[in-house]
Write a protein that holds these residues in place. Structure first.
Motif, PDB file in Angstrom:
ATOM      1  N   ALA A 145       0.828  -1.213   0.000  1.00 28.67           N
ATOM      2  CA  ALA A 145       0.000   0.000   0.000  1.00 28.67           C
ATOM      3  C   ALA A 145       0.859   1.258   0.000  1.00 28.67           C
ATOM      4  CB  ALA A 145      -0.933  -0.015   1.213  1.00 28.67           C
ATOM      5  N   ALA A 146       1.947   1.232   0.757  1.00 31.03           N
ATOM      6  CA  ALA A 146       2.858   2.378   0.769  1.00 31.03           C
ATOM      7  C   ALA A 146       3.510   2.553  -0.593  1.00 31.03           C
ATOM      8  CB  ALA A 146       3.914   2.185   1.852  1.00 31.03           C
ATOM      9  N   LYS A 147       3.862   1.449  -1.223  1.00 37.18           N
ATOM     10  CA  LYS A 147       4.478   1.514  -2.563  1.00 37.18           C
ATOM     11  C   LYS A 147       3.482   2.076  -3.573  1.00 37.18           C
ATOM     12  CE  LYS A 147       7.131  -1.548  -5.648  1.00 37.18           C
ATOM     13  NZ  LYS A 147       8.465  -0.989  -5.359  1.00 37.18           N
ATOM     14  N   GLN A 148       2.227   1.645  -3.477  1.00 31.80           N
ATOM     15  CA  GLN A 148       1.208   2.161  -4.373  1.00 31.80           C
ATOM     16  C   GLN A 148       1.060   3.672  -4.218  1.00 31.80           C
ATOM     17  OE1 GLN A 148      -2.832   1.716  -3.234  1.00 31.80           O
ATOM     18  NE2 GLN A 148      -3.609   1.523  -5.331  1.00 31.80           N
ATOM     19  N   ALA A 149       1.048   4.141  -2.984  1.00 29.72           N
ATOM     20  CA  ALA A 149       0.887   5.572  -2.742  1.00 29.72           C
ATOM     21  C   ALA A 149       2.040   6.363  -3.345  1.00 29.72           C
ATOM     22  CB  ALA A 149       0.787   5.835  -1.236  1.00 29.72           C
ATOM     23  N   THR A 150       3.261   5.846  -3.194  1.00 26.69           N
ATOM     24  CA  THR A 150       4.428   6.534  -3.745  1.00 26.69           C
ATOM     25  C   THR A 150       4.373   6.574  -5.267  1.00 26.69           C
ATOM     26  OG1 THR A 150       5.807   5.877  -1.863  1.00 26.69           O
ATOM     27  CG2 THR A 150       6.945   6.515  -3.886  1.00 26.69           C
ATOM     28  N   LEU A 151       4.102   5.422  -5.887  1.00 29.21           N
ATOM     29  CA  LEU A 151       4.075   5.364  -7.348  1.00 29.21           C
ATOM     30  C   LEU A 151       2.947   6.212  -7.917  1.00 29.21           C
ATOM     31  CD1 LEU A 151       4.849   1.573  -8.021  1.00 29.21           C
ATOM     32  CD2 LEU A 151       6.442   3.501  -7.909  1.00 29.21           C
ATOM     33  N   ALA A 152       1.780   6.144  -7.287  1.00 29.35           N
ATOM     34  CA  ALA A 152       0.648   6.913  -7.787  1.00 29.35           C
ATOM     35  C   ALA A 152       0.930   8.409  -7.726  1.00 29.35           C
ATOM     36  CB  ALA A 152      -0.605   6.569  -6.980  1.00 29.35           C
TER      37      ALA A 152
END
Length: 382
Positions: free
Chosen positions: A102-109
């Motif tokens: 979820a943290a990775k998704q937030a960063t990439l998004a």
């Protein structure tokens, strides 16, 4: 052969070939010196993933930019590169790793990179061969794969079409005017660009480059066994560990229908002999994620050596050494496991510096001068 090329590039792996093509596109006369085959070494040993990585802002900026350049490069020649836009599924084994997803998704998004958080049901709909009990994952649709030796050859051909010349020889020494060759000759050049991976330490022993050995296994053809590159979220911890041998799950579908199985890391190992206990450990770990792998037939295994920098980022720019024999020496080394991914962006950033043009992203995080020890330790007699 150019009597005195503007740029002499040492190494015709994918980074050296990309740099040669980019410098030639900028109008420089270029000579490439390669002691083995084009696209050999770490390029041939790599899995060929084109993946956005976000361990730190500089890594994210470089990989994101390079994937944009890869999409431009393969347009109209996907087959020649064996390019497949398969995307990456980052596998979360438990709740802790789902939080990391979820943290990775937030960063990439935040940086405009399309990605989708998957619960367990969605994960198994996409990849039913994964073992039961996984928590979910993150799908990054824009990631892809290429066949690195072919891509390196295409980049070199592009450089040659722009006037670059290839010389089969080995560089024994570098000085401010050019290089001395193993064949007994020398080439004077406006600048020397060192882009030969771990072999750079033989020419520039002051560089903080550490070898990391890795293995890959390829199977027979099993079309549609998986549809994405599958990587465990624990891979990040393995890839950037500071010491110790490690394995991580990385399974890749090739356009041929074969599967590539990785990965392993052994620090300070520069030999390419097979370490069968390490291969067995790597395969056993992969089977923990995809149990049916144990029933598939492997046909070949090989190893290669990655050139790693202390902070995980490549050295892209002028050698900062104060000694006269480091004048006009430039560096494109230290890419570790992201040499294929970042080759095109590395070439653009170097060419921008060399030709005094504006770069598309901030070059500061990749400059070799960020390692002050390089400045004063280059041997005066080299």
């Amino acid at each position: 052969m150019n009597c005195r090329p503007d740029a002499l590039v040492i190494g015709a792996g994918i980074v050296g070939a990309a740099c040669a093509a980019e410098l030639a596109a900028c109008g420089l006369t270029v000579t490439i010196v390669e002691r083995h085959v084009v696209g050999g070494g770490a390029t041939a040993a790599g899995m060929g993933h084109l993946v956005v990585m976000d361990d730190n802002p500089a890594e994210l900026a470089l990989t994101r930019y390079s994937l944009e350049l890869w999409r431009e490069f393969v347009a109209g020649r996907k087959q020649q590169n064996e390019y497949s836009p398969c995307g990456t599924l980052w596998i979360a084994a438990d709740a802790e790793e789902m939080a990391a997803a979820a943290a990775k998704q937030a960063t990439l998004a935040t940086h405009g990179i399309g990605c989708e958080l998957l619960d367990a049901a969605a994960l198994y709909r996409l990849e039913p061969h994964l073992r039961p009990g996984l928590a979910g994952g993150l799908r990054v649709a824009g990631d892809a794969i290429v066949y690195p030796p072919k891509s390196a050859a295409l980049l070199l051909a592009q450089a040659q079409q722009r006037g670059a010349q290839l010389l089969s020889d080995d560089v024994l020494a570098i000085d401010a005017q050019g290089v001395t060759l193993a064949s007994g000759g020398r080439i004077d050049a406006g600048l020397v660009l060192v882009a030969n991976g771990v072999a750079c330490a033989q020419l520039l022993p002051e560089l903080p480059i550490q070898p990391k050995k890795g293995h890959v296994v390829v199977t027979e053809r099993y079309p549609d066994f998986i549809r994405h590159q599958l990587v465990e979220l624990g891979y990040i911890k393995s890839a950037h560990a500071g010491s110790g041998d490690s394995v991580a799950f990385n399974l890749q579908p090739r356009p041929t229908g074969q599967l590539l199985i990785g990965s392993s890391r052994q620090f300070d190992r520069s030999d390419t002999t097979l370490d069968l206990p390490m291969v067995s450990r790597m395969l056993a770990h992969a089977a923990q994620f995809v149990p049916q792998l144990a029933q598939l037939k492997a046909i070949r295994c090989w190893s290669g050596v990655r050139a790693a920098s202390p902070d995980g980022l490549p050295l892209l720019g002028p050698h900062p050494g104060l000694q006269p024999n480091r004048t006009n020496v430039w560096l494109a080394v230290g890419h570790e496991g992201l040499g294929i991914t970042t080759a095109l962006a590395s070439a653009r950033l170097l060419a921008a510096q060399i030709t005094a043009q504006a770069a598309a992203i901030d070059i500061l995080p990749y400059l070799p001068a960020r390692f002050p020890a390089i400045i004063d330790t280059a041997p005066a007699h080299a």
